[in-house]
Design an enzyme around this catalytic site. Sequence first.
Site, mmCIF file in Angstrom:
data_model
loop_
_atom_site.group_PDB
_atom_site.id
_atom_site.type_symbol
_atom_site.label_atom_id
_atom_site.label_comp_id
_atom_site.label_asym_id
_atom_site.label_seq_id
_atom_site.Cartn_x
_atom_site.Cartn_y
_atom_site.Cartn_z
ATOM 1 C CG ASN A 158 -35.896 -57.279 18.918
ATOM 2 O OD1 ASN A 158 -36.504 -56.839 19.884
ATOM 3 N ND2 ASN A 158 -35.168 -58.365 18.988
ATOM 4 C CD GLU A 168 -36.061 -62.805 29.217
ATOM 5 O OE1 GLU A 168 -35.014 -62.943 28.552
ATOM 6 O OE2 GLU A 168 -36.430 -63.634 30.062
ATOM 7 C CB CYS A 173 -31.857 -59.824 22.692
ATOM 8 S SG CYS A 173 -32.874 -61.290 22.532
HETATM 9 P P1 NAD Z 1 -36.556 -50.137 24.467
HETATM 10 O O1 NAD Z 1 -35.996 -50.394 25.810
HETATM 11 O O2 NAD Z 1 -36.310 -48.835 23.823
HETATM 12 O O3 NAD Z 1 -38.149 -50.302 24.489
HETATM 13 C C1 NAD Z 1 -38.761 -51.501 24.911
HETATM 14 C C2 NAD Z 1 -40.171 -51.198 25.360
HETATM 15 O O4 NAD Z 1 -40.100 -50.402 26.547
HETATM 16 C C3 NAD Z 1 -41.000 -50.395 24.370
HETATM 17 O O5 NAD Z 1 -42.329 -50.850 24.406
HETATM 18 C C4 NAD Z 1 -40.905 -48.985 24.909
HETATM 19 O O6 NAD Z 1 -41.985 -48.178 24.519
HETATM 20 C C5 NAD Z 1 -40.938 -49.259 26.403
HETATM 21 N N1 NAD Z 1 -40.384 -48.214 27.246
HETATM 22 C C6 NAD Z 1 -39.386 -47.345 26.977
HETATM 23 N N2 NAD Z 1 -39.177 -46.524 28.029
HETATM 24 C C7 NAD Z 1 -40.049 -46.903 28.992
HETATM 25 C C8 NAD Z 1 -40.330 -46.457 30.310
HETATM 26 N N3 NAD Z 1 -39.670 -45.444 30.866
HETATM 27 N N4 NAD Z 1 -41.300 -47.067 31.015
HETATM 28 C C9 NAD Z 1 -41.972 -48.100 30.479
HETATM 29 N N5 NAD Z 1 -41.762 -48.563 29.223
HETATM 30 C C10 NAD Z 1 -40.812 -47.972 28.500
HETATM 31 O O7 NAD Z 1 -36.052 -51.343 23.542
HETATM 32 P P2 NAD Z 1 -36.232 -51.554 21.971
HETATM 33 O O8 NAD Z 1 -35.375 -50.581 21.246
HETATM 34 O O9 NAD Z 1 -37.678 -51.660 21.609
HETATM 35 O O10 NAD Z 1 -35.621 -53.036 21.848
HETATM 36 C C11 NAD Z 1 -34.273 -53.281 21.755
HETATM 37 C C12 NAD Z 1 -33.705 -53.780 23.057
HETATM 38 O O11 NAD Z 1 -34.440 -54.891 23.540
HETATM 39 C C13 NAD Z 1 -32.275 -54.293 22.881
HETATM 40 O O12 NAD Z 1 -31.478 -53.859 23.941
HETATM 41 C C14 NAD Z 1 -32.457 -55.797 22.909
HETATM 42 O O13 NAD Z 1 -31.305 -56.513 23.281
HETATM 43 C C15 NAD Z 1 -33.560 -55.952 23.878
HETATM 44 N N6 NAD Z 1 -34.211 -57.248 23.682
HETATM 45 C C16 NAD Z 1 -34.033 -58.223 24.630
HETATM 46 C C17 NAD Z 1 -34.608 -59.471 24.425
HETATM 47 C C18 NAD Z 1 -34.447 -60.581 25.427
HETATM 48 O O14 NAD Z 1 -35.258 -61.489 25.405
HETATM 49 N N7 NAD Z 1 -33.450 -60.550 26.284
HETATM 50 C C19 NAD Z 1 -35.352 -59.716 23.278
HETATM 51 C C20 NAD Z 1 -35.492 -58.697 22.354
HETATM 52 C C21 NAD Z 1 -34.931 -57.462 22.574
#
Ligand code: NAD
Length: 473
Positions: free
Chosen positions: A149, A245, A279
């Site tokens: 995002n 995060e 987020c």
């Molecule tokens: P996601 O969890 O689907 O993916 C995030 C990353 O993790 C990607 O690079 C993905 O390829 C990787 N990933 C997925 N499964 C994995 C595994 N088993 N092992 C290692 N890596 C893996 O999240 P998304 O859809 O890309 O992002 C949205 C989420 O991120 C929302 O829940 C949002 O709230 C959160 N977010 C949090 C913050 C924060 O700073 N707190 C900021 C932005 C987004």
Amino acid sequence: MKMLLNGQWVDRDDKIDVIDPFDNSVIDTVPSANNADVETALSAAVKGFEISKRMSVYDRAQILYKAAQIISSRLEEFATIIAREGSKTINEARKEAGRCVNTMTCSAEESKRILGETIPWDSFPGGEKRRGFYYRFPIGVVLAITPFNDPLNLVAHKLGPAIAAGNSVILKPATVTPLSAIKLVEALVEAGLPPQVIQCITGIGSKIGDPLVSDERVRMVSFTGGVEAGKHIAGKAGIKKIGMELGSDSPVIVWKDADLKLAVESCVSGSFWAAGQNCIGVQRLLVHKDIYDEFKTQFVELTKKYKIGDKLKEDTDMGPMITENEAKRVEKWVKEASDKGAKVLTGGGRKGALVEPTVLENVPADATIHYEEVFGPTVNLYPVDDLDKAIAEANSLPYGLLAAIFTRDVEVAFKAAYELDCGGVMINDSTDYRLDSMPFGGVKYSGLGREGLKFSLQEMTEPKVVCFNLPGI
Ligand code: NAD
């Protein structure tokens, strides 16, 4: 584009299409890394750390300053990539690219403030004749895993401090938005970062995630993403540091004495920024019943003015969600809430990946859109009349990233600030307010540890004590 492994930009026959979710056009491809690539990244990162830990603070800072200058000089190019591969409009993308310049600059500045302290050894019996101090040393190989995002600035929030601290990094950018991240890696290498210090491995998280996360050569996993992937990673990591995060369902209280215009404008923007895929995007609006009707009228009126569509057009306010499937999920959650008695005040429609900005009221507690992170352009209104109850409602869900309150009453503001269970409380801004240098992170399912350059540097370094026994003094 290619991935960077062991100092070389490499491609693979197995590729991942990077798709513009507005028109489904393929804008580029990246290699889909395999297990051999994971091993290359890990062994190269260990060698990279031998280089990075010996680089002077001055050299690290100069590289980060230079990278910031490069991004600044190509801001429009970076913004266009962000806007094309993800959900953001060109104006939202320009803001993110500008913030990335700050993130890199601030990382450079903070590299000069990784401080230690002298220790008063003689403060306990047995410490006589001892003199010494502690300093902070780089942790080693940092694995950075990032979400779609904010495809540039959230990557910078990991690469900047990791490099500032003297670590080497393996970056695994989001599968759907890897291009901005690769451009950032290119900028760092162009700025003089020895390419062995950074590995950028593109691929499917569920395929290459486990061997990266569980490997003992990795000393810290810095993860930003959803709570499900976060839980999985925490279970695989073993004995190493973890920074998490994660998501949220950001509550905002609008008290009866609020500046209504300010509250409406901030909360509309906070609800629909990046099509709600944020987020800290506003999800639950707890509005005092004395102003509820007026707030609702103004909020819906402003929401209806939102222009949705082509991200690259200057006058578009909101773009599509990241995929049509995600848009269908949000549409389903809205329908489920409405079947259970919620009222759709505006929006609710969907075309492809475009979801209309949607405002709901009377959302029951058993509707998914009430208790799960929606991560889409919808927001729920709830009337409240008692501050304790409003705070209890805000705290009732298992997340706790940021919360917010609009009020002119300093006692109300202080009470909310101390009693809202989260990583930060914004007073007279929506939850969608973040300065890149502030400590940022959550409690409960919203995460572990803090980012924000000075704070990331603490997480990415360890203190080492040095003690001299000097019997002759
Ligand atoms: P996601 O969890 O689907 O993916 C995030 C990353 O993790 C990607 O690079 C993905 O390829 C990787 N990933 C997925 N499964 C994995 C595994 N088993 N092992 C290692 N890596 C893996 O999240 P998304 O859809 O890309 O992002 C949205 C989420 O991120 C929302 O829940 C949002 O709230 C959160 N977010 C949090 C913050 C924060 O700073 N707190 C900021 C932005 C987004």
